[in-house]
Design an enzyme around this catalytic site. Sequence first.
Site, PDB file in Angstrom:
ATOM      1  N   GLN A  53       0.497  -1.093  -0.365  1.00  0.00           N
ATOM      2  CA  GLN A  53       0.529  -0.101   0.320  1.00  0.00           C
ATOM      3  C   GLN A  53       0.541   0.980   0.198  1.00  0.00           C
ATOM      4  O   GLN A  53       0.566   1.992   0.711  1.00  0.00           O
ATOM      5  CB  GLN A  53      -0.771   0.008   1.207  1.00  0.00           C
ATOM      6  CG  GLN A  53      -2.300  -0.982   1.056  1.00  0.00           C
ATOM      7  CD  GLN A  53      -3.053  -0.237  -0.165  1.00  0.00           C
ATOM      8  OE1 GLN A  53      -2.451   0.600  -0.340  1.00  0.00           O
ATOM      9  NE2 GLN A  53      -3.902  -1.487  -0.316  1.00  0.00           N
ATOM     10  N   SER A  54       1.859   0.950  -1.123  1.00  0.00           N
ATOM     11  CA  SER A  54       2.612   2.645  -0.326  1.00  0.00           C
ATOM     12  C   SER A  54       2.050   3.653  -1.574  1.00  0.00           C
ATOM     13  O   SER A  54       2.028   3.206  -2.769  1.00  0.00           O
ATOM     14  CB  SER A  54       4.589   1.760  -1.645  1.00  0.00           C
ATOM     15  OG  SER A  54       4.777   3.016  -1.644  1.00  0.00           O
ATOM     16  N   ASN A  55       1.840   4.623  -0.956  1.00  0.00           N
ATOM     17  CA  ASN A  55       2.208   5.750  -1.433  1.00  0.00           C
ATOM     18  C   ASN A  55       2.834   6.681  -2.294  1.00  0.00           C
ATOM     19  O   ASN A  55       3.029   7.238  -2.748  1.00  0.00           O
ATOM     20  CB  ASN A  55       1.618   7.294  -0.237  1.00  0.00           C
ATOM     21  CG  ASN A  55       0.670   6.582   0.704  1.00  0.00           C
ATOM     22  OD1 ASN A  55      -1.134   6.456   0.801  1.00  0.00           O
ATOM     23  ND2 ASN A  55       0.869   6.820   2.375  1.00  0.00           N
ATOM     24  N   CYS A  81       4.582   4.472  -3.953  1.00  0.00           N
ATOM     25  CA  CYS A  81       4.395   3.968  -5.237  1.00  0.00           C
ATOM     26  C   CYS A  81       3.133   4.340  -6.065  1.00  0.00           C
ATOM     27  O   CYS A  81       3.550   4.454  -7.049  1.00  0.00           O
ATOM     28  CB  CYS A  81       4.595   2.737  -5.461  1.00  0.00           C
ATOM     29  SG  CYS A  81       5.835   1.327  -4.783  1.00  0.00           S
TER      30      CYS A  81
END
Length: 328
Positions: free
Chosen positions: A75-77, A79
């Site tokens: 859930q990387s912001n 990325c």
Amino acid sequence: MNLDALPRFPLAQLPTPVEELKNLSRQLGGPEILIKRDDQTGLALGGNKARKLEFLLGQALQQGADTLITLGAAQSNHCRQTAAAAAKAGLRCELILNGKKPEVANGNLLLNNLLGATSHWIERSQRAAELRAMDEALRAQGRKPYLVPVGGSNGVGATGYLVAMLELEAQLRASGRRVDHILFGTSSGGTQAGVVLGARLAGLTSRLHGLSIDKNDPEHFEYEAEVAQIANDCAAYIGSPERVTREDVNVVYGYKGEGYGVVGSLERDAIRLLACSEGIILDPVYAGRAFGALVDLIRKGVFRRNETVLFWHTGGTPALFAYAGEFA
Ligand SMILES: *Cc1c(COP(=O)(O)O)cnc(C)c1O
């Protein structure tokens, strides 16, 4: 040093607003609380990575890149905003995400797909090898990849937060305000590096507190040195003689809970508190945990009632939807 001469690709809606949290301050019995709304930077639903990516994309385009490669948690912001930056700049985007592909792409994953990025699911231990292999394979195909580091955290990316401190200083000066403490979540260090160096260049004397969301003190005593290194790389990049040491980097520990991305009562309560008192939404991984830390410090009486604290909302809101089950 001429910041205007640095390569920069416009991505963020700037300046972001500074707002007063009057209801919350009243509810907690002081101090005065301000919030800097970097959840409102635009770029596919906002967040702190937009500021870093302006300078990273500037360098990528200057080098003639046609593809961005980056990596992060599922859930990387970072990325998600890198995928958006690539779309806007007309570049391809390859994302290396930790773990296994989930059945339903929710939150940031949904957005990565809509933004046209290609996702590669890799166990974290294999990440570095995968990154090298991908870089080589793309070059062999005649493409020109540009590697964006984890969190956009290197000297180039940190420039975004150095500039953000100049922006904040101008806003405070225009409103005649003084801020005693600035608090923000810290994880890969680029934000804190830019904030520490930027405070010096802007002449801001507020006490700076990086609230660690994923480390405990004894396991990560090297983190301050990493942040100082990024800040010094940033100083070199912009041509400033300033130097930062690990003693200049203040990191607050004790709020890691059950670990990165594991939602506990600290985050749940903090998210509900800010939503119900001020109508502002936080995510559970970063800003919600950091805000929970701030509330805890206020309740412990760390700040005087007549002081002003500024919470830097670093974004992350789209991840909230992937954690819907935690709020049932
Ligand atoms: C990446 C991120 C942070 C941490 O910033 P770093 O520069 O990695 O330390 C904080 N909040 C949110 C919402 C983020 O996505």
